[in-house]
Design a protein around this motif. Structure first.
Motif, PDB file in Angstrom:
ATOM      1  N   ARG A   1      -1.588  -0.506  -3.306  1.00  0.00           N
ATOM      2  CA  ARG A   1      -0.906  -0.540  -1.995  1.00  0.00           C
ATOM      3  C   ARG A   1       0.606  -0.608  -2.187  1.00  0.00           C
ATOM      4  O   ARG A   1       1.357   0.095  -1.516  1.00  0.00           O
ATOM      5  CB  ARG A   1      -1.370  -1.745  -1.187  1.00  0.00           C
TER       6      ARG A   1
ATOM      7  N   ASN B   1       3.234   2.234  -1.040  1.00  0.00           N
ATOM      8  CA  ASN B   1       4.237   1.881  -0.034  1.00  0.00           C
ATOM      9  C   ASN B   1       5.661   1.875  -0.575  1.00  0.00           C
ATOM     10  O   ASN B   1       6.604   1.720   0.194  1.00  0.00           O
ATOM     11  CB  ASN B   1       3.911   0.520   0.591  1.00  0.00           C
TER      12      ASN B   1
ATOM     13  N   VAL C   1       6.543  -4.375   4.599  1.00  0.00           N
ATOM     14  CA  VAL C   1       5.342  -3.790   5.183  1.00  0.00           C
ATOM     15  C   VAL C   1       4.267  -4.863   5.175  1.00  0.00           C
ATOM     16  O   VAL C   1       4.107  -5.565   4.179  1.00  0.00           O
ATOM     17  CB  VAL C   1       4.873  -2.574   4.346  1.00  0.00           C
TER      18      VAL C   1
ATOM     19  N   ASP D   1      -2.183   9.862   7.664  1.00  0.00           N
ATOM     20  CA  ASP D   1      -2.712   8.564   7.249  1.00  0.00           C
ATOM     21  C   ASP D   1      -3.413   8.644   5.899  1.00  0.00           C
ATOM     22  O   ASP D   1      -4.223   9.549   5.667  1.00  0.00           O
ATOM     23  CB  ASP D   1      -3.702   8.036   8.280  1.00  0.00           C
TER      24      ASP D   1
ATOM     25  N   ASN E   1      -1.672  -5.546   4.174  1.00  0.00           N
ATOM     26  CA  ASN E   1      -2.801  -4.616   4.093  1.00  0.00           C
ATOM     27  C   ASN E   1      -2.508  -3.241   4.684  1.00  0.00           C
ATOM     28  O   ASN E   1      -3.377  -2.392   4.698  1.00  0.00           O
ATOM     29  CB  ASN E   1      -4.032  -5.211   4.771  1.00  0.00           C
ATOM     30  N   ARG E   2      -1.303  -3.040   5.170  1.00  0.00           N
ATOM     31  CA  ARG E   2      -0.961  -1.774   5.810  1.00  0.00           C
ATOM     32  C   ARG E   2      -0.521  -0.746   4.779  1.00  0.00           C
ATOM     33  O   ARG E   2       0.181  -1.056   3.834  1.00  0.00           O
ATOM     34  CB  ARG E   2       0.169  -1.985   6.813  1.00  0.00           C
TER      35      ARG E   2
END
Length: 72
Positions: free
Chosen positions: A48, A52, A3, A17, A6-7
């Motif tokens: 993050r 993720n 990924v 989201d 920063n996503r």
């Protein structure tokens, strides 16, 4: 799973989201819709990565094992 740095992936529960939030120097990621949230941590990058991270459902593993067994 690769990924971009920063996503944030969509919420694993509702698919909506998420948002990155800061409170008193601690960062967390939470879903804007259902409210599921990571615990707070000093590092944005860490939360993050936690958000993720996805576990493979057991049903997916079973089907892959059956398929691999047929190939043998």
């Amino acid at each position: 799973m690769s990924v971009p740095r920063n996503r944030l992936l969509p919420c694993p529960f509702c698919g909506r989201d998420p948002e990155l939030a800061e409170s008193a120097g601690f960062w967390s990621v939470r879903c804007r819709d259902c409210g599921v949230e990571t615990w707070g941590h000093e590092s944005k990058a860490f939360v993050r990565r936690v958000w993720n991270s996805r576990h493979v459902p057991i049903n997916n593993l079973r089907s892959k094992v059956k398929t691999a067994g047929k190939a043998l």
